[in-house]
Structures are given as C-alpha cells and as structure tokens.
Design a protein around this motif. Structure first.
Motif, PDB file in Angstrom:
ATOM      1  N   MET A  17      -4.053   7.847  -9.552  1.00 26.71           N
ATOM      2  CA  MET A  17      -4.849   8.740  -8.711  1.00 26.71           C
ATOM      3  C   MET A  17      -6.275   8.211  -8.549  1.00 26.71           C
ATOM      4  O   MET A  17      -6.868   8.328  -7.470  1.00 26.71           O
ATOM      5  CB  MET A  17      -4.869  10.147  -9.314  1.00 26.71           C
ATOM      6  CG  MET A  17      -3.519  10.853  -9.292  1.00 26.71           C
ATOM      7  SD  MET A  17      -2.769  10.913  -7.642  1.00 26.71           S
ATOM      8  CE  MET A  17      -4.038  11.798  -6.725  1.00 26.71           C
ATOM      9  N   ASN A  18      -6.839   7.631  -9.621  1.00 26.96           N
ATOM     10  CA  ASN A  18      -8.172   7.034  -9.507  1.00 26.96           C
ATOM     11  C   ASN A  18      -8.188   5.911  -8.479  1.00 26.96           C
ATOM     12  O   ASN A  18      -9.126   5.797  -7.677  1.00 26.96           O
ATOM     13  CB  ASN A  18      -8.622   6.508 -10.873  1.00 26.96           C
ATOM     14  CG  ASN A  18      -8.954   7.604 -11.851  1.00 26.96           C
ATOM     15  OD1 ASN A  18      -9.195   8.752 -11.463  1.00 26.96           O
ATOM     16  ND2 ASN A  18      -8.947   7.286 -13.131  1.00 26.96           N
ATOM     17  N   SER A  19      -7.153   5.091  -8.490  1.00 21.92           N
ATOM     18  CA  SER A  19      -7.073   3.990  -7.529  1.00 21.92           C
ATOM     19  C   SER A  19      -6.921   4.512  -6.102  1.00 21.92           C
ATOM     20  O   SER A  19      -7.507   3.963  -5.166  1.00 21.92           O
ATOM     21  CB  SER A  19      -5.899   3.067  -7.876  1.00 21.92           C
ATOM     22  OG  SER A  19      -6.147   2.356  -9.071  1.00 21.92           O
ATOM     23  N   VAL A  20      -6.125   5.565  -5.932  1.00 17.63           N
ATOM     24  CA  VAL A  20      -5.935   6.150  -4.602  1.00 17.63           C
ATOM     25  C   VAL A  20      -7.260   6.697  -4.065  1.00 17.63           C
ATOM     26  O   VAL A  20      -7.647   6.429  -2.921  1.00 17.63           O
ATOM     27  CB  VAL A  20      -4.875   7.275  -4.643  1.00 17.63           C
ATOM     28  CG1 VAL A  20      -4.868   8.059  -3.332  1.00 17.63           C
ATOM     29  CG2 VAL A  20      -3.502   6.697  -4.909  1.00 17.63           C
ATOM     30  N   PHE A  70      -6.316  -4.647   5.016  1.00 14.68           N
ATOM     31  CA  PHE A  70      -7.016  -5.626   4.183  1.00 14.68           C
ATOM     32  C   PHE A  70      -8.020  -4.957   3.255  1.00 14.68           C
ATOM     33  O   PHE A  70      -8.146  -5.329   2.079  1.00 14.68           O
ATOM     34  CB  PHE A  70      -7.713  -6.658   5.072  1.00 14.68           C
ATOM     35  CG  PHE A  70      -6.773  -7.508   5.869  1.00 14.68           C
ATOM     36  CD1 PHE A  70      -5.775  -8.231   5.239  1.00 14.68           C
ATOM     37  CD2 PHE A  70      -6.870  -7.576   7.253  1.00 14.68           C
ATOM     38  CE1 PHE A  70      -4.897  -9.018   5.968  1.00 14.68           C
ATOM     39  CE2 PHE A  70      -5.992  -8.354   7.986  1.00 14.68           C
ATOM     40  CZ  PHE A  70      -5.001  -9.080   7.350  1.00 14.68           C
ATOM     41  N   SER A  71      -8.744  -3.960   3.766  1.00 17.60           N
ATOM     42  CA  SER A  71      -9.740  -3.269   2.946  1.00 17.60           C
ATOM     43  C   SER A  71      -9.081  -2.499   1.816  1.00 17.60           C
ATOM     44  O   SER A  71      -9.546  -2.529   0.678  1.00 17.60           O
ATOM     45  CB  SER A  71     -10.577  -2.316   3.808  1.00 17.60           C
ATOM     46  OG  SER A  71     -11.303  -3.018   4.786  1.00 17.60           O
ATOM     47  N   PHE A  72      -7.991  -1.812   2.138  1.00 19.47           N
ATOM     48  CA  PHE A  72      -7.292  -1.028   1.111  1.00 19.47           C
ATOM     49  C   PHE A  72      -6.697  -1.937   0.040  1.00 19.47           C
ATOM     50  O   PHE A  72      -6.807  -1.651  -1.162  1.00 19.47           O
ATOM     51  CB  PHE A  72      -6.199  -0.183   1.760  1.00 19.47           C
ATOM     52  CG  PHE A  72      -5.585   0.831   0.836  1.00 19.47           C
ATOM     53  CD1 PHE A  72      -6.135   2.090   0.717  1.00 19.47           C
ATOM     54  CD2 PHE A  72      -4.464   0.525   0.085  1.00 19.47           C
ATOM     55  CE1 PHE A  72      -5.586   3.038  -0.133  1.00 19.47           C
ATOM     56  CE2 PHE A  72      -3.900   1.457  -0.774  1.00 19.47           C
ATOM     57  CZ  PHE A  72      -4.457   2.721  -0.877  1.00 19.47           C
ATOM     58  N   VAL A  73      -6.072  -3.027   0.472  1.00 20.05           N
ATOM     59  CA  VAL A  73      -5.471  -3.955  -0.490  1.00 20.05           C
ATOM     60  C   VAL A  73      -6.548  -4.581  -1.383  1.00 20.05           C
ATOM     61  O   VAL A  73      -6.386  -4.677  -2.606  1.00 20.05           O
ATOM     62  CB  VAL A  73      -4.677  -5.055   0.253  1.00 20.05           C
ATOM     63  CG1 VAL A  73      -4.275  -6.168  -0.703  1.00 20.05           C
ATOM     64  CG2 VAL A  73      -3.445  -4.462   0.914  1.00 20.05           C
ATOM     65  N   THR A  74      -7.666  -5.000  -0.775  1.00 17.40           N
ATOM     66  CA  THR A  74      -8.749  -5.608  -1.553  1.00 17.40           C
ATOM     67  C   THR A  74      -9.319  -4.633  -2.568  1.00 17.40           C
ATOM     68  O   THR A  74      -9.537  -4.986  -3.736  1.00 17.40           O
ATOM     69  CB  THR A  74      -9.872  -6.093  -0.616  1.00 17.40           C
ATOM     70  OG1 THR A  74      -9.336  -7.035   0.304  1.00 17.40           O
ATOM     71  CG2 THR A  74     -10.994  -6.754  -1.411  1.00 17.40           C
ATOM     72  N   LEU A  88       3.300  -0.346  -4.760  1.00 17.02           N
ATOM     73  CA  LEU A  88       3.958   0.660  -3.920  1.00 17.02           C
ATOM     74  C   LEU A  88       3.039   1.258  -2.858  1.00 17.02           C
ATOM     75  O   LEU A  88       3.413   1.327  -1.681  1.00 17.02           O
ATOM     76  CB  LEU A  88       4.557   1.758  -4.806  1.00 17.02           C
ATOM     77  CG  LEU A  88       5.378   2.828  -4.097  1.00 17.02           C
ATOM     78  CD1 LEU A  88       6.584   2.192  -3.389  1.00 17.02           C
ATOM     79  CD2 LEU A  88       5.855   3.883  -5.086  1.00 17.02           C
ATOM     80  N   PRO A  89       1.819   1.702  -3.197  1.00 16.28           N
ATOM     81  CA  PRO A  89       0.945   2.261  -2.149  1.00 16.28           C
ATOM     82  C   PRO A  89       0.574   1.249  -1.074  1.00 16.28           C
ATOM     83  O   PRO A  89       0.400   1.615   0.088  1.00 16.28           O
ATOM     84  CB  PRO A  89      -0.301   2.717  -2.926  1.00 16.28           C
ATOM     85  CG  PRO A  89       0.144   2.856  -4.326  1.00 16.28           C
ATOM     86  CD  PRO A  89       1.194   1.811  -4.517  1.00 16.28           C
ATOM     87  N   LEU A  90       0.459  -0.025  -1.449  1.00 15.19           N
ATOM     88  CA  LEU A  90       0.117  -1.053  -0.465  1.00 15.19           C
ATOM     89  C   LEU A  90       1.224  -1.200   0.575  1.00 15.19           C
ATOM     90  O   LEU A  90       0.956  -1.363   1.766  1.00 15.19           O
ATOM     91  CB  LEU A  90      -0.123  -2.384  -1.176  1.00 15.19           C
ATOM     92  CG  LEU A  90      -1.146  -2.366  -2.315  1.00 15.19           C
ATOM     93  CD1 LEU A  90      -1.284  -3.763  -2.912  1.00 15.19           C
ATOM     94  CD2 LEU A  90      -2.486  -1.867  -1.820  1.00 15.19           C
ATOM     95  N   ILE A  91       2.465  -1.129   0.106  1.00 13.16           N
ATOM     96  CA  ILE A  91       3.605  -1.222   1.034  1.00 13.16           C
ATOM     97  C   ILE A  91       3.638  -0.009   1.959  1.00 13.16           C
ATOM     98  O   ILE A  91       3.878  -0.130   3.161  1.00 13.16           O
ATOM     99  CB  ILE A  91       4.915  -1.344   0.233  1.00 13.16           C
ATOM    100  CG1 ILE A  91       4.899  -2.621  -0.616  1.00 13.16           C
ATOM    101  CG2 ILE A  91       6.120  -1.344   1.169  1.00 13.16           C
ATOM    102  CD1 ILE A  91       6.078  -2.746  -1.558  1.00 13.16           C
TER     103      ILE A  91
END
Length: 280
Positions: A75-78, A204-208, A256-259
């Motif tokens: 959740m922190n990462s999200v 790209f921003s989310f993945v980085t 998983l969230p990146l996909i």
C-alpha cells in the motif's frame, strides 16, 4: 512478381519471429511466477522450471512472517508511486504548456537550463537533499519523496516535444478569445489532446517510482513506512537463510501492479502511435 508484404511465406516468418520475441519477453515473468510456488531447495536444484509446485502458501507464510508487513509495504508503494506519477505528469505538462504556448523573453534560456539539469545524475544530489530533509525534521515523510517529482526535466522535454505538433496555438488562442481562463484551457482542452503522451509517460513514471529503492531507503527508516522494494531487499539480506521462494513471491507482488498499469494505459499508447503515423 508478388509484393513482399503479400507473400504468405514472408508473413509466416514475421509471425514466427513475433511469437518468439513475445515468448522471450514473457519468459522471465513466467519463471518468476512459477518460482514463487516452489521451495528454496527446488529453486537451488533447478533454477528454471515450467511446472508449478505446492509451496505457494509456505512462501506466503514466510513472507508475512517477517518483522515487516508486506501488505503495508504494498500500500505504501501504491500511494507513493501514484502520487509521484500524478504530480510529475501534471506539472511537467503544465511547464511544457508554458514553454510552447507563451512567448516570453527567457523561454529558450529556461528550456536550455532544463536540458542542463537532465545531465546531472540524481544520486549526486541525494546527500545534500538528505541533510536538508533531516534539518527540517521531515524524514519518514512520503511528501519529501513526492514533491521532488514535480520537477522532472525529462518529462518536461518529452511533453514539450509532443505538444508542439499536437496542440495548435490557434486552438488555445480561440479559447482565450472566447473568454476561457488559462487553467480551464489547459485542463479542458490541452490535457485531453495530450492523453497518449501522458499515458506513455505514466507507465515509465510509475515503474520508475515503484522500483525506486535508493531514495526511499535513505529517507525512510521506520518499518511502517517501508515500500515493497525495500522489503524485498531485506529478504535477500537474511543472515540465517535466504528463502528464494518468498523472494520470488515478493517480486511477483512487486511486478503485478506494473502489469496492471500497463494494460490499463496500453490503449492510449496505441492511439498515440496511430495518431503520429496519420500526421506523418
């Protein structure tokens, strides 16, 4: 002589090459997911396997049995990655709008300054940034990882290059003549036109941001603030035994969230490519 594009043999070869490339692209993800169901002993014996095992729940128990909470880290990462992505995209597009649609004296100098900042590695500034954050007592605050995302030179450059041919100045001028305010013009007219570019850079921003380990590791010291990459790195550093199955499970949860984000935004990327080909 038949055209090459109409040759069925040529089409078959292209199709086979595309299938092979797609399989090679998906292979690391498939191995990662399968290894998350295997035990450490099985992975050490055979690192690559295409047959799922029965240790998924055991790996999940090991992962959730650590001193940190993987669900909290997820959740922190999200929260962190979503906030960084939204701030970076909006303010970078807004800056590009000022560079393209306004004619002011230092516009070229300001753009050159942005390009110069792109040449400076972010790791060089981390020591001074940490000292500043520590002095104002803002360590372990997500806001100190979100605010710097507002200034993203690479995003400003990309948005400017996309906006120049995509958004007509006459369209903006027409909105101004009709009495529209600048922020209304930007939010209601320019942003919808920029959707393909925004979707591309959002991935790209989310993945980085999601995979960022260095800056959160420096600024976040409390376990309840840990992000998913930090927790996965702690799994690798177990001094007693490295549980490879739980590590692969943590990596699967991280990917998983990146996909999901990619599949949500992929249609806008395809639309942007089609728009660019029509203009060309």
């Amino acid at each position: 002589m038949a055209k090459r594009n109409g040759n069925p043999i040529f089409k078959t070869i292209v199709l086979i090459i595309c299938v092979i490339l797609a399989a090679l692209s998906l292979l690391p993800f498939i191995i990662m997911i399968i290894n998350s169901t295997r035990s450490t002993y099985e992975i050490q014996q055979h690192a690559v396997s295409f047959v799922p095992s029965k240790y998924f729940l055991s790996n999940l128990k090991i992962l959730t049995g650590k001193s940190f909470n993987p669900l909290k880290g997820f959740m922190n990462s999200v929260i962190l990655s979503t906030s960084v992505t939204v701030c970076a995209l909006y303010f970078s597009t807004l800056t590009a709008y000022a560079l393209v649609m306004y004619d002011w004296k230092l516009r070229n100098a300001f753009f050159s300054f942005i390009m110069a900042i792109m040449m400076i590695p972010a790791t060089i500034t981390i020591i001074g940034f940490y000292q500043m954050v520590y002095k104002i007592h803002m360590t372990n605050k997500f806001i100190m990882l979100i605010l710097p995302a507002i200034a993203s030179p690479s995003l400003v450059f990309f948005m400017r290059q996309y906006m120049k041919p995509a958004v007509s100045p006459s369209l903006v001028e027409s909105a101004r003549i009709d009495g529209a305010k600048e922020f209304f013009t930007f939010n209601a007219i320019v942003l919808p036109i920029m959707k393909p570019a925004i979707a591309t850079q959002a991935i790209f921003s989310f993945v980085t941001s999601w995979n960022d380990l260095f800056r959160p590791l420096v600024l976040l010291t409390k376990q309840e603030k840990y992000t998913m990459p930090i927790m996965v790195s702690l799994l690798k550093g177990d001094i007693y035994k490295t549980e490879f199955g739980s590590i692969y499970l943590g990596l699967t949860l991280t990917a998983l969230p990146l996909i999901i984000v990619y599949f949500i935004l992929s249609k806008y990327i395809v639309a942007g490519v089609a728009l660019g080909s029509v203009k060309g």
